[in-house]
Design a protein around this motif. Structure first.
Motif, PDB file in Angstrom:
ATOM      1  N   LYS A 102     -39.710 133.602  19.648  1.00  0.00           N
ATOM      2  CA  LYS A 102     -40.168 133.680  21.043  1.00  0.00           C
ATOM      3  C   LYS A 102     -39.250 134.562  21.895  1.00  0.00           C
ATOM      4  O   LYS A 102     -39.728 135.291  22.768  1.00  0.00           O
ATOM      5  CB  LYS A 102     -40.287 132.276  21.632  1.00  0.00           C
ATOM      6  CG  LYS A 102     -41.455 131.518  21.030  1.00  0.00           C
ATOM      7  CD  LYS A 102     -41.584 130.132  21.579  1.00  0.00           C
ATOM      8  CE  LYS A 102     -42.753 129.432  20.916  1.00  0.00           C
ATOM      9  NZ  LYS A 102     -42.895 128.061  21.375  1.00  0.00           N
ATOM     10  N   LYS A 103     -37.954 134.492  21.626  1.00  0.00           N
ATOM     11  CA  LYS A 103     -36.995 135.303  22.384  1.00  0.00           C
ATOM     12  C   LYS A 103     -37.255 136.798  22.157  1.00  0.00           C
ATOM     13  O   LYS A 103     -37.203 137.596  23.091  1.00  0.00           O
ATOM     14  CB  LYS A 103     -35.573 134.951  21.949  1.00  0.00           C
ATOM     15  CG  LYS A 103     -34.490 135.758  22.602  1.00  0.00           C
ATOM     16  CD  LYS A 103     -33.144 135.360  22.024  1.00  0.00           C
ATOM     17  CE  LYS A 103     -32.102 136.421  22.321  1.00  0.00           C
ATOM     18  NZ  LYS A 103     -30.873 136.191  21.573  1.00  0.00           N
ATOM     19  N   ASN A 104     -37.565 137.168  20.912  1.00  0.00           N
ATOM     20  CA  ASN A 104     -37.795 138.572  20.560  1.00  0.00           C
ATOM     21  C   ASN A 104     -39.275 138.962  20.606  1.00  0.00           C
ATOM     22  O   ASN A 104     -39.627 140.072  20.195  1.00  0.00           O
ATOM     23  CB  ASN A 104     -37.221 138.868  19.179  1.00  0.00           C
ATOM     24  CG  ASN A 104     -35.712 138.738  19.174  1.00  0.00           C
ATOM     25  OD1 ASN A 104     -35.039 139.225  20.072  1.00  0.00           O
ATOM     26  ND2 ASN A 104     -35.180 138.043  18.188  1.00  0.00           N
ATOM     27  N   LYS A 105     -40.134 138.046  21.069  1.00  0.00           N
ATOM     28  CA  LYS A 105     -41.575 138.287  21.208  1.00  0.00           C
ATOM     29  C   LYS A 105     -42.198 138.806  19.909  1.00  0.00           C
ATOM     30  O   LYS A 105     -42.865 139.833  19.881  1.00  0.00           O
ATOM     31  CB  LYS A 105     -41.852 139.252  22.358  1.00  0.00           C
ATOM     32  CG  LYS A 105     -41.390 138.709  23.693  1.00  0.00           C
ATOM     33  CD  LYS A 105     -41.615 139.679  24.812  1.00  0.00           C
ATOM     34  CE  LYS A 105     -41.060 139.103  26.104  1.00  0.00           C
ATOM     35  NZ  LYS A 105     -41.142 140.044  27.208  1.00  0.00           N
ATOM     36  N   LEU A 106     -41.973 138.068  18.832  1.00  0.00           N
ATOM     37  CA  LEU A 106     -42.457 138.467  17.511  1.00  0.00           C
ATOM     38  C   LEU A 106     -43.779 137.804  17.130  1.00  0.00           C
ATOM     39  O   LEU A 106     -44.333 138.098  16.084  1.00  0.00           O
ATOM     40  CB  LEU A 106     -41.395 138.157  16.450  1.00  0.00           C
ATOM     41  CG  LEU A 106     -40.066 138.882  16.636  1.00  0.00           C
ATOM     42  CD1 LEU A 106     -39.046 138.382  15.644  1.00  0.00           C
ATOM     43  CD2 LEU A 106     -40.250 140.377  16.529  1.00  0.00           C
ATOM     44  N   GLN A 107     -44.277 136.915  17.974  1.00  0.00           N
ATOM     45  CA  GLN A 107     -45.556 136.269  17.706  1.00  0.00           C
ATOM     46  C   GLN A 107     -46.670 137.258  18.011  1.00  0.00           C
ATOM     47  O   GLN A 107     -46.639 137.950  19.031  1.00  0.00           O
ATOM     48  CB  GLN A 107     -45.682 135.018  18.581  1.00  0.00           C
ATOM     49  CG  GLN A 107     -46.657 134.013  18.057  1.00  0.00           C
ATOM     50  CD  GLN A 107     -46.549 132.698  18.808  1.00  0.00           C
ATOM     51  OE1 GLN A 107     -45.751 132.549  19.726  1.00  0.00           O
ATOM     52  NE2 GLN A 107     -47.348 131.735  18.423  1.00  0.00           N
ATOM     53  N   ASP A 108     -47.649 137.350  17.105  1.00  0.00           N
ATOM     54  CA  ASP A 108     -48.740 138.307  17.275  1.00  0.00           C
ATOM     55  C   ASP A 108     -49.534 137.977  18.536  1.00  0.00           C
ATOM     56  O   ASP A 108     -49.840 136.814  18.797  1.00  0.00           O
ATOM     57  CB  ASP A 108     -49.649 138.273  16.043  1.00  0.00           C
ATOM     58  CG  ASP A 108     -50.617 139.421  16.000  1.00  0.00           C
ATOM     59  OD1 ASP A 108     -50.223 140.543  16.341  1.00  0.00           O
ATOM     60  OD2 ASP A 108     -51.791 139.197  15.621  1.00  0.00           O
ATOM     61  N   ALA A 109     -49.874 138.987  19.320  1.00  0.00           N
ATOM     62  CA  ALA A 109     -50.567 138.769  20.597  1.00  0.00           C
ATOM     63  C   ALA A 109     -52.005 138.321  20.395  1.00  0.00           C
ATOM     64  O   ALA A 109     -52.518 137.481  21.136  1.00  0.00           O
ATOM     65  CB  ALA A 109     -50.538 140.042  21.428  1.00  0.00           C
ATOM     66  N   VAL A 110     -52.677 138.840  19.371  1.00  0.00           N
ATOM     67  CA  VAL A 110     -54.082 138.499  19.126  1.00  0.00           C
ATOM     68  C   VAL A 110     -54.207 137.163  18.407  1.00  0.00           C
ATOM     69  O   VAL A 110     -54.932 136.268  18.839  1.00  0.00           O
ATOM     70  CB  VAL A 110     -54.774 139.621  18.306  1.00  0.00           C
ATOM     71  CG1 VAL A 110     -56.210 139.251  17.996  1.00  0.00           C
ATOM     72  CG2 VAL A 110     -54.697 140.937  19.053  1.00  0.00           C
ATOM     73  N   ASN A 111     -53.507 137.012  17.301  1.00  0.00           N
ATOM     74  CA  ASN A 111     -53.558 135.791  16.501  1.00  0.00           C
ATOM     75  C   ASN A 111     -52.182 135.124  16.573  1.00  0.00           C
ATOM     76  O   ASN A 111     -51.251 135.526  15.881  1.00  0.00           O
ATOM     77  CB  ASN A 111     -53.938 136.125  15.052  1.00  0.00           C
ATOM     78  CG  ASN A 111     -54.175 134.891  14.222  1.00  0.00           C
ATOM     79  OD1 ASN A 111     -53.997 133.766  14.678  1.00  0.00           O
ATOM     80  ND2 ASN A 111     -54.568 135.098  12.975  1.00  0.00           N
ATOM     81  N   LYS A 112     -52.056 134.103  17.398  1.00  0.00           N
ATOM     82  CA  LYS A 112     -50.764 133.454  17.656  1.00  0.00           C
ATOM     83  C   LYS A 112     -50.177 132.759  16.422  1.00  0.00           C
ATOM     84  O   LYS A 112     -49.005 132.415  16.396  1.00  0.00           O
ATOM     85  CB  LYS A 112     -50.896 132.431  18.788  1.00  0.00           C
ATOM     86  CG  LYS A 112     -51.328 133.027  20.101  1.00  0.00           C
ATOM     87  CD  LYS A 112     -50.172 133.625  20.808  1.00  0.00           C
ATOM     88  CE  LYS A 112     -50.599 134.088  22.182  1.00  0.00           C
ATOM     89  NZ  LYS A 112     -49.518 134.672  22.920  1.00  0.00           N
TER      90      LYS A 112
END
Length: 144
Positions: A102-112
């Protein structure tokens, strides 16, 4: 088929209601409406009281965590680069990995559910993208 069941359920309810109205009518005509109104909520009230009674009984028992999850485990060198080299329980390891994601925003934007790997996570996952369920399986392989 569902309409037949609804019709069958409605028919006995209508037959039962006039029978109760007839009994109070013999006693006094003024009390005819009041017992009929009290009778309908009285049937629903026990059903509502029964469900919360079960919910109230469940919280009385205090849930103890499984000892296997709380046992401190040592992370591998690749996992230690992300979460640190201290021995931690599995639950804490997963929390720290999610904090990093979450800190590095590595979660895919379309498919969480999908995690996009950066340089550190690519060494750990050996893939560019993994699902969150696959991630926990991979992490458990890096704990001793």
């Amino acid at each position: 088929m569902a309409t037949a069941k609804k019709a069958a359920k409605k028919a006995p309810a209508k037959k039962a209601a006039p029978a109760k109205k007839a009994a109070p009518a013999k006693k006094a005509p003024a009390k005819k409406a009041a017992p009929a109104k009290k009778a309908a909520p009285a049937k629903k009230a026990p059903a509502k009281k029964a469900a919360p009674a079960k919910k109230a009984a469940a919280p009385k028992k205090k849930r103890t965590p499984n000892a296997a999850f709380m046992k401190a485990m040592t992370p591998s060198a690749t996992l230690a680069a992300i979460i640190g080299d201290k021995p931690l329980p599995r639950t804490e390891v997963t929390k720290k990995v999610w904090d990093y994601i979450k800190k590095n925003k590595l979660q895919d934007a379309v498919n969480k559910r999908m995690i996009n790997a950066d340089a550190k996570l690519k060494e750990l996952f050996k893939k560019a993208q993994v699902s969150m369920f696959e991630m926990t399986k991979i992490i458990s392989g890096h704990l001793k």
